[in-house]
Design an enzyme around this catalytic site. Structure first.
Site, mmCIF file in Angstrom:
data_model
loop_
_atom_site.group_PDB
_atom_site.id
_atom_site.type_symbol
_atom_site.label_atom_id
_atom_site.label_comp_id
_atom_site.label_asym_id
_atom_site.label_seq_id
_atom_site.Cartn_x
_atom_site.Cartn_y
_atom_site.Cartn_z
ATOM 1 N N ASP A 1 5.154 -3.509 10.591
ATOM 2 C CA ASP A 1 3.597 -3.382 10.450
ATOM 3 C C ASP A 1 2.898 -3.154 11.772
ATOM 4 O OD1 ASP A 1 4.205 -5.803 10.831
ATOM 5 O OD2 ASP A 1 2.551 -6.531 9.272
ATOM 6 N N SER B 1 7.362 -5.333 6.783
ATOM 7 C CA SER B 1 6.953 -6.254 7.660
ATOM 8 C C SER B 1 7.524 -7.760 7.643
ATOM 9 C CB SER B 1 5.115 -6.402 7.335
ATOM 10 O OG SER B 1 4.798 -5.130 7.572
ATOM 11 N N ARG C 1 0.860 -1.101 0.058
ATOM 12 C CA ARG C 1 -0.110 0.053 -0.060
ATOM 13 C C ARG C 1 0.947 1.262 0.118
ATOM 14 N NH1 ARG C 1 -3.919 -1.190 4.879
ATOM 15 N NH2 ARG C 1 -2.073 -2.227 5.677
#
Length: 494
Positions: free
Chosen positions: A230, A177, A108
Site C-alpha cells: 500500500d 499491505s 477497495r
C-alpha cells in the site's frame, strides 16, 4: 404557629440540611476520585513523554536500522524489502486498469481510465467492501474466493465511460499491505500477517498466484500485472502528480513506510542495475521497527501480550489506528479499578479488549462542546458509563490527547529518519531540495489532532527553514490508483 407546624418545619429543615450535606459529600468524593485519576494520568504521561531529545534518538535509530536492513536480510527488524518498482509513473499511461487494495478490515476495488499526459485520469470509480471477521482467520481459499467474487460483481458494473480495447485482457494492480518477499513485479510470497489477520496456510505462498487462481475459479478473465504494498502504491500515486514525492507513509488501521533509494545503495539490487532507472522503491515494513528509545509503558506491554503477534510490530502498536483506542481503554480501566472513577458495574465492558475504537477516541478528543457532551455520550454508548461529571470528561479528553500526541510525534520521528537516510535533512542540510511525503490512511485523514501533532513535530525536528522544503501531503486513495498506474506501466500490452 402550632406545635405540629413547628415540628413539620423542623423536619423539613433537617431533611434539607441532610440533602445539602449529601450533595457536598458527593462533590468531595468526586473531587477525591478525580485527583486520584489525575495521578494515574500524570504517571502515564511521564512514562510516554516524547521530548525533542528522545525524538532525535528515534530519528537516528530509524536511520541506523535502515542501513542495517539494506546491508543484510536479517540485519534489522526493518525488513527493507525490494519492491521491484524502479520506474515510477510518468503521466504517459493510457487505457483501462483495475486495482485491488487489501490491507485492513475493508478492501477497495477501483477502476481507472487513463488518458495520457494531456487527459491524465479520465474516469475513476471505486467501492469499499468489508471483510467478515471470520475470513480474517480462515483459509486462503475462503478469503481469496470472497475477494474474487466481490471483484466479479464490481467488474459487472463497468459503464460506458470505461473502454477496454478489443482483444485485451483486463489487468489489475494488487495492493497487498502485508510483509511480502517479492521476487518480481508480479510475484511475491507472504512473510507474515499483521493488522488482525491470521490465515495460517497462506504463509510462504505466492499471493499473486493465489489471487489469479481465485479469479479463474470465479470465471473472471483478469491478470495481476503488478503486486505492490500500500505504501508503494501511495508513493506511485503521489509521484504521478508530483515529481518531488520521495517517500510514502500509511497511517491507518496499521502503518508502514516506503521510499525511493539509490539502487547502488542496495546490495541485493546490484544484479538488477542494468534493468533499473538507478532507483528502487524500498518497502520498509516499519511497523516492526524497534528501539530502546521508544517510550513503551506497562499498558503497551499488556496490550502487546494480548495480540496475535506478541513481540512484533511494536512501532505499529504505538502509532496506528488499530491500537490507540485500546491503550486509552487500558488506562481508563486502571483508573476505574484504583480510583472508583466510574461505577463498578462498568468494569466488565471496560475490560473488553478493543471495545474502544480509535474513531470513538478521536470523537472524544476533538469534542469542543462546553460540557463535553460527545465525551459523555461515547462513554455511555461504548462502556455503559451513565453518570460522569465535567472533570471526569476532561480527564478522558486529556488521556486521548496524550496517546495521540505520542503516536503522532513518534511517527514524525520515523519520517525524519527516512529523510535523513536519503540526505534530505540532517548532516548540515540547511534548505535542500523540495521533498514531498505522500500520506494515506484513515488515522491520518480523519484525525485532525494527529495530523497537527505530526506536522508540528517534523518542524520541531528539522527546524523552521528546512521544514519549508518538507511537504507532508495527503494522497487520497493513493494506494489504489497507484496500483492501477503500476499495472499500466507493467502491462503486457505495451
Amino acid at each position: 404557629m402550632g406545635k405540629a407546624t413547628t415540628r413539620a418545619i423542623l423536619v423539613l429543615s433537617v431533611a434539607a440540611c441532610a440533602a445539602a450535606g449529601f450533595v457536598v459529600r458527593q462533590r468531595i468524593v468526586s473531587k477525591i476520585k478525580c485527583r486520584r485519576a489525575l495521578a494515574v494520568l500524570e504517571e502515564f504521561q511521564q512514562s510516554c513523554a516524547t521530548p525533542l531529545t528522545l525524538l532525535r534518538d528515534v530519528v537516528d535509530a530509524m536511520e541506523a536500522e535502515m542501513f542495517a536492513g539494506l546491508a543484510s536480510e536479517k540485519g534489522s527488524r526493518l525488513q527493507m524489502l525490494l519492491s521491484y518498482v524502479n520506474n515510477l509513473p510518468t503521466g504517459h499511461e493510457n487505457g483501462l486498469f483495475y486495482a485491488l487494495d487489501l490491507g485492513g478490515t475493508n478492501f477497495r476495488v477501483l477502476r481507472v481510465q487513463l488518458g495520457g499526459v494531456e487527459r491524465r485520469v479520465v474516469n475513476q470509480e471505486f467501492e469499499e467492501v468489508p471483510i467478515p471477521q471470520n475470513l480474517m482467520v480462515s483459509t486462503s481459499k475462503e478469503l481469496f474466493d470472497y475477494i474474487a467474487s466481490e471483484l466479479v460483481r464490481f467488474v459487472a458494473t463497468e459503464g460506458e465511460n470505461f473502454h477496454l480495447p478489443a482483444g485485451q485482457q483486463r489487468e489489475i494492480g494488487f495492493t497487498f499491505s502485508f510483509p511480502v518477499k517479492q521476487t518480481s513485479i508480479d510475484s511475491g510470497t507472504l512473510v507474515n500477517w499483521t493488522k488482525g489477520f491470521s490465515v495460517a496456510d497462506m504463509i510462504g505462498k505466492d499471493v499473486v498466484a493465489t489471487l489469479n487462481e481465485a479469479l479463474q475459479r470465479q470465471g473472471l478473465d483478469m491478470r495481476v500485472s503488478a503486486l505492490v504494498n500500500d505504501t508503494v502504491g501511495t508513493l506511485a500515486g503521489g509521484r504521478y502528480w508530483n515529481k518531488d514525492v520521495m517517500a510514502a507513509v500509511i497511517l491507518g488501521t496499521g502503518t508502514n513506510a516506503c521510499y525511493v533509494e539509490r539502487a547502488d545503495a542496495i546490495p541485493e539490487a546490484k544484479g538488477l542495475l542494468h534493468r533499473t532507472s538507478g532507483n528502487m522503491v524500498i518497502n520498509m515494513e516499519w511497523g516492526n521497527f524497534w528501539s530502546s528509545h521508544l517510550p513503551v509503558t506497562e499498558f503497551d506491554k499488556a496490550l502487546d501480550s494480548k495480540t496475535i503477534n506478541p513481540g512484533y510490530q511494536l512501532f505499529e502498536k504505538l502509532i496506528s489506528g488499530f491500537y490507540l483506542g485500546d491503550i486509552v481503554r487500558r488506562v481508563l480501566l486502571r483508573m476505574a479499578e484504583e480510583t472508583s472513577l466510574f461505577e463498578h458495574d462498568v468494569l466488565p465492558k471496560l475490560s473488553v479488549p478493543f471495545i474502544l475504537r480509535t474513531p470513538d477516541m478521536s470523537a472524544m478528543h476533538e469534542d469542543t462542546s462546553p460540557k463535553l457532551e460527545v465525551v459523555k455520550k461515547k462513554l455511555q454508548d461504548v462502556f455503559g458509563i451513565q453518570n460522569t461529571c465535567l472533570e471526569t470528561r476532561k480527564i478522558v479528553v486529556e488521556l486521548c490527547n496524550t496517546v495521540t500526541e505520542r503516536g503522532a510525534r513518534l511517527a514524525s520521528a520515523g519520517i525524519v529518519g527516512i529523510l535523513k537516510k536519503i540526505g534530505r535533512v540532517g548532516n548540515g542540510v540547511t534548505s535542500g531540495e523540495r521533498t514531498v511525503v505522500a500520506m494515506d490512511g484513515g488515522l491520518y485523514e480523519h484525525y485532525p489532532s494527529f495530523r497537527k501533532y505530526l506536522q508540528d513535530a517534523v518542524t520541531e525536528l528539522v527546524g523552521p527553514d528546512v521544514s519549508k522544503m518538507i511537504v507532508i501531503e495527503h494522497s487520497r486513495d493513493g494506494s489504489g490508483i497507484g496500483a492501477a498506474l503500476l499495472a499500466a506501466s507493467h502491462s503486457q500490452f505495451i
